[in-house]
Design an enzyme around this catalytic site. Sequence first.
Site, PDB file in Angstrom:
ATOM      1  N   ASP B  12       0.869  -1.178   0.000  1.00  0.00           N
ATOM      2  CA  ASP B  12       0.000   0.000   0.000  1.00  0.00           C
ATOM      3  C   ASP B  12       0.908   1.231   0.000  1.00  0.00           C
ATOM      4  O   ASP B  12       1.776   1.360   0.868  1.00  0.00           O
ATOM      5  CB  ASP B  12      -0.892   0.033   1.252  1.00  0.00           C
ATOM      6  CG  ASP B  12      -1.903  -1.094   1.237  1.00  0.00           C
ATOM      7  OD1 ASP B  12      -2.208  -1.636   2.312  1.00  0.00           O
ATOM      8  OD2 ASP B  12      -2.388  -1.449   0.154  1.00  0.00           O
ATOM      9  N   ASP B 131     -13.998  -6.147  -3.698  1.00  0.00           N
ATOM     10  CA  ASP B 131     -14.050  -6.196  -2.234  1.00  0.00           C
ATOM     11  C   ASP B 131     -15.417  -6.735  -1.840  1.00  0.00           C
ATOM     12  O   ASP B 131     -16.438  -6.192  -2.249  1.00  0.00           O
ATOM     13  CB  ASP B 131     -13.854  -4.796  -1.638  1.00  0.00           C
ATOM     14  CG  ASP B 131     -12.455  -4.246  -1.868  1.00  0.00           C
ATOM     15  OD1 ASP B 131     -12.274  -3.020  -1.767  1.00  0.00           O
ATOM     16  OD2 ASP B 131     -11.527  -5.043  -2.147  1.00  0.00           O
TER      17      ASP B 131
END
Lengths: 193, 253
Positions: B12, B131
């Site tokens: 990330d 997701d």
Amino acid sequence: MSRVGIIDIGSGNIRSLAAAIIRTGHVPVRVARPEQMDDDIGQLIIPGQGRFATVMKGLNENGWTPLLKNWITNNKPLIGICVGFQILFEESEEDPGVAGLGIFKGQIKRMTARKLPMMGWSFLQHQTITDNAEDCVYFVNSYAAPLVPETIATMRYGERYSAIVRKGNTVASQFHPEKSGQTGTRILQQWLC
Amino acid sequence: MALLKRIIPCLDIDRGRVVKGRQFVDLQDLGDPVQLACRYEQEGADELVLLDITASHEGRNTALSIVRDVASQLSIPFTVGGGVRCIDDIHALLDAGADKVAINSAALKTPELIDQASAFFGSQCIVVAIDFRDSNHGDGVYAAGGRLRCRPSVVDWATEACHRGAGELLLTCINRDGSGIGFETGFTGMLANTLPVPVIASGGARNAHDFIAAFTAGADAALAAGIFHRRDIEISALKRQLHEAGIAIRKTC
């Protein structure tokens, strides 16, 4: 040392390939058209991304096709990668009617396995080299080449296909050596002059 | 099948630095993305995912320069995602050297983007990231950092994405993400076994057993972030255990 010309017809990113060549200690140069080639380019690479027809169109329209045929006839060093390997054959099921360079006989065919593209690491079976039997390289393709007399390594995805072909100073692979870690770097090093 | 299972660390990235977690407060700087990417390659990662979580628009250029740097150093494939909105974004990332680009919210908003992107760039470059929450935790596909339920069925959306041209699916079970309770294997396994594209399991990994379970269920690849960043598990040790369990995995010397 002579430089390595990467044929750049805009059909894919060649940043990783150029970087991989630099890591082996060779000097890459991107060439969009044959007229841009300096005399010190001793080896050419046809990189691969996109489809058969797009690459052949790029080669034809930018004047590469006759040069490459001459290059190969004169046994000058040439590397083909992925679609750059496939266009060395006669034609492809991906784009019927589009002629490849025809250096190797046969048709590129869509693979029959359930999951396509073949995306990931798989083993090379070397035809002549008995060591490094566990060489593992990275494939991203939905179409593959038949076995031909010039096949020096195969891969299996459902059926068995050509992974590396060699004819004189032309060598080409279905997989991406620049994406295949240390094994790929080693293989690329062997091919670069 | 001759294809090996893939271990994929995820980085990330916020404003040019690898950060821990996806929260927007209390971000811990874990270092330079290029260095970490190279370290993971050396340690045996099969691929990498770089997720740009930079909130601001200025961050985009930083992201592209990181992609260029990573592309010039890495010799394994990597996927870039995070805030990818349109064809131009995808083009810029591929041009900068990404092998694949992941789209998530933009695809939910405009599913035709999947068709366009795969036609333009080739399916093999387009990953659709999904997701989702599993059955007992809110069931469905989510966007906006897990706050907005967009589709009732992950199976339907994953199938649709595949038919529209996605070359690969990244399925993150967000109620498991960061929890260490293991990958979701029900939907993930079923989709991996029925859809004609590779499926990456994501969310909840803690140890080798979780990876074994995901691969046994059918996942083609498995992604994790924290456990690798924190060095809870080393990739070489993980791969040794996977190999011992009979999972086909690439061994790196």
